[in-house]
Design a protein around this motif. Structure first.
Motif, PDB file in Angstrom:
ATOM      1  N   PRO A   1       6.134   2.163 -11.042  1.00 53.22           N
ATOM      2  CA  PRO A   1       6.561   3.384 -11.742  1.00 53.22           C
ATOM      3  C   PRO A   1       6.364   4.669 -10.933  1.00 53.22           C
ATOM      4  CG  PRO A   1       5.454   1.939 -13.281  1.00 53.22           C
ATOM      5  CD  PRO A   1       5.294   1.321 -11.909  1.00 53.22           C
ATOM      6  N   VAL A   2       5.229   4.814 -10.243  1.00 53.60           N
ATOM      7  CA  VAL A   2       4.994   6.045  -9.478  1.00 53.60           C
ATOM      8  C   VAL A   2       5.982   6.162  -8.317  1.00 53.60           C
ATOM      9  CG1 VAL A   2       3.202   5.081  -7.951  1.00 53.60           C
ATOM     10  CG2 VAL A   2       3.203   7.520  -8.487  1.00 53.60           C
TER      11      VAL A   2
ATOM     12  N   GLY B   1       0.816  -1.214   0.000  1.00 48.42           N
ATOM     13  CA  GLY B   1       0.000   0.000   0.000  1.00 48.42           C
ATOM     14  C   GLY B   1       0.842   1.253   0.000  1.00 48.42           C
ATOM     15  N   ASP B   2       0.335   2.275   0.674  1.00 50.56           N
ATOM     16  CA  ASP B   2       1.002   3.573   0.717  1.00 50.56           C
ATOM     17  C   ASP B   2       2.077   3.606   1.801  1.00 50.56           C
ATOM     18  OD1 ASP B   2      -0.867   4.286  -1.150  1.00 50.56           O
ATOM     19  OD2 ASP B   2      -2.033   5.571   0.178  1.00 50.56           O
ATOM     20  N   LEU B   3       3.188   4.260   1.494  1.00 47.79           N
ATOM     21  CA  LEU B   3       4.190   4.585   2.508  1.00 47.79           C
ATOM     22  C   LEU B   3       4.148   6.102   2.652  1.00 47.79           C
ATOM     23  CD1 LEU B   3       7.256   2.293   1.701  1.00 47.79           C
ATOM     24  CD2 LEU B   3       5.563   2.071   3.516  1.00 47.79           C
ATOM     25  N   ASP B   4       3.377   6.541   3.629  1.00 49.07           N
ATOM     26  CA  ASP B   4       3.173   7.967   3.843  1.00 49.07           C
ATOM     27  C   ASP B   4       3.157   8.253   5.336  1.00 49.07           C
ATOM     28  OD1 ASP B   4       0.678   7.064   4.713  1.00 49.07           O
ATOM     29  OD2 ASP B   4      -0.378   7.804   2.952  1.00 49.07           O
ATOM     30  N   ILE B   5       2.819   9.458   5.692  1.00 51.05           N
ATOM     31  CA  ILE B   5       2.878   9.877   7.090  1.00 51.05           C
ATOM     32  C   ILE B   5       2.044   8.978   8.012  1.00 51.05           C
ATOM     33  CG2 ILE B   5       0.987  11.549   6.967  1.00 51.05           C
ATOM     34  CD1 ILE B   5       2.891  13.385   8.708  1.00 51.05           C
ATOM     35  N   ALA B   6       0.995   8.385   7.490  1.00 54.59           N
ATOM     36  CA  ALA B   6       0.136   7.524   8.315  1.00 54.59           C
ATOM     37  C   ALA B   6       0.719   6.126   8.512  1.00 54.59           C
ATOM     38  CB  ALA B   6      -1.249   7.419   7.680  1.00 54.59           C
ATOM     39  N   THR B   7       1.503   5.646   7.556  1.00 59.56           N
ATOM     40  CA  THR B   7       1.986   4.264   7.627  1.00 59.56           C
ATOM     41  C   THR B   7       3.472   4.133   7.926  1.00 59.56           C
ATOM     42  OG1 THR B   7       2.365   4.201   5.236  1.00 59.56           O
ATOM     43  CG2 THR B   7       0.192   3.475   6.036  1.00 59.56           C
ATOM     44  N   VAL B   8       4.215   5.223   7.847  1.00 62.29           N
ATOM     45  CA  VAL B   8       5.657   5.173   8.070  1.00 62.29           C
ATOM     46  C   VAL B   8       6.034   4.647   9.459  1.00 62.29           C
ATOM     47  CG1 VAL B   8       7.663   6.700   8.414  1.00 62.29           C
ATOM     48  CG2 VAL B   8       6.433   6.697   6.259  1.00 62.29           C
TER      49      VAL B   8
ATOM     50  N   LEU C   1       9.475  -3.319  -3.005  1.00 59.66           N
ATOM     51  CA  LEU C   1       8.453  -2.294  -3.192  1.00 59.66           C
ATOM     52  C   LEU C   1       7.375  -2.680  -4.217  1.00 59.66           C
ATOM     53  CD1 LEU C   1      10.779   0.850  -3.215  1.00 59.66           C
ATOM     54  CD2 LEU C   1       9.397  -0.028  -1.324  1.00 59.66           C
ATOM     55  N   THR C   2       7.311  -3.932  -4.582  1.00 57.72           N
ATOM     56  CA  THR C   2       6.359  -4.394  -5.586  1.00 57.72           C
ATOM     57  C   THR C   2       4.933  -3.959  -5.282  1.00 57.72           C
ATOM     58  OG1 THR C   2       7.740  -6.324  -6.025  1.00 57.72           O
ATOM     59  CG2 THR C   2       5.454  -6.437  -6.762  1.00 57.72           C
ATOM     60  N   ALA C   3       4.533  -4.052  -4.016  1.00 54.67           N
ATOM     61  CA  ALA C   3       3.142  -3.766  -3.641  1.00 54.67           C
ATOM     62  C   ALA C   3       2.946  -2.373  -3.057  1.00 54.67           C
ATOM     63  CB  ALA C   3       2.648  -4.824  -2.656  1.00 54.67           C
ATOM     64  N   VAL C   4       3.964  -1.514  -3.150  1.00 49.35           N
ATOM     65  CA  VAL C   4       3.834  -0.141  -2.655  1.00 49.35           C
ATOM     66  C   VAL C   4       3.270   0.721  -3.778  1.00 49.35           C
ATOM     67  CG1 VAL C   4       5.076   1.888  -1.804  1.00 49.35           C
ATOM     68  CG2 VAL C   4       5.666  -0.392  -0.958  1.00 49.35           C
ATOM     69  N   THR C   5       2.141   1.350  -3.498  1.00 48.49           N
ATOM     70  CA  THR C   5       1.427   2.116  -4.528  1.00 48.49           C
ATOM     71  C   THR C   5       1.666   3.619  -4.447  1.00 48.49           C
ATOM     72  OG1 THR C   5      -0.494   2.117  -3.070  1.00 48.49           O
ATOM     73  CG2 THR C   5      -0.404   0.411  -4.766  1.00 48.49           C
ATOM     74  N   PHE C   6       2.254   4.091  -3.338  1.00 45.28           N
ATOM     75  CA  PHE C   6       2.496   5.524  -3.161  1.00 45.28           C
ATOM     76  C   PHE C   6       3.621   5.697  -2.161  1.00 45.28           C
ATOM     77  CE2 PHE C   6       1.756   9.480  -0.788  1.00 45.28           C
ATOM     78  CZ  PHE C   6       1.759  10.390  -1.827  1.00 45.28           C
TER      79      PHE C   6
ATOM     80  N   GLY D   1       8.091   8.626   3.755  1.00 41.54           N
ATOM     81  CA  GLY D   1       8.539   7.284   3.383  1.00 41.54           C
ATOM     82  C   GLY D   1       9.978   7.298   2.898  1.00 41.54           C
ATOM     83  N   VAL D   2      10.313   8.285   2.082  1.00 40.00           N
ATOM     84  CA  VAL D   2      11.686   8.433   1.602  1.00 40.00           C
ATOM     85  C   VAL D   2      12.632   8.628   2.796  1.00 40.00           C
ATOM     86  CG1 VAL D   2      13.269   9.905   0.283  1.00 40.00           C
ATOM     87  CG2 VAL D   2      11.021   9.327  -0.660  1.00 40.00           C
TER      88      VAL D   2
END
Length: 113
Positions: free
Chosen positions: A84-85, A19-26, A49-54, A59-60
């Motif tokens: 790709p994204v 899923g997403d790697l963002d402020i909520a999931t980091v 990162l195959t299943a990471v969509t964002f 996250g970086v």
């Protein structure tokens, strides 16, 4: 986020976030990276990162922190198979190569060869 799984006998731990790697999931990613860094005989952390969509800047930052911690423990952190994204974010922020992804010429960072 999936838990780290040690690869048999190689000192490698594989993380496969989903899923997403963002402020909520980091925080979950950071927890998993911290667990991976504690594995005895650790030589490499592979983040699939195959299943990471964002991927956002938090996250970086978490991936860079994990890579720095790994180097401090004599190991490496390497990313594989970004969508790709996600690849675009890593390229724009100029950190993909630092995290083991090949650059536009197909070469990983020289210090990783």
């Amino acid at each position: 986020m999936q838990l780290p799984t040690p690869a048999e006998g190689h000192g490698r731990v594989v993380l496969a976030p989903v899923g997403d790697l963002d402020i909520a999931t980091v925080p979950g990613l950071q927890r998993d990276l911290d667990e991976a860094l504690c594995h005895p005989g650790l030589s490499e952390i592979v983040v699939d990162l195959t299943a990471v969509t964002f991927l956002d800047s938090t996250g970086v930052a978490a991936l860079l922190r994990g890579a720095a911690e790994a180097v401090g423990r004599g190991a490496t952190l390497r990313l594989v198979d970004p969508q790709p994204v996600v690849s675009r974010v890593l390229r724009i922020t100029a950190v993909g190569r630092l995290l083991g992804l090949p650059d536009d010429h197909g070469d990983p960072a020289p210090w990783r060869r």
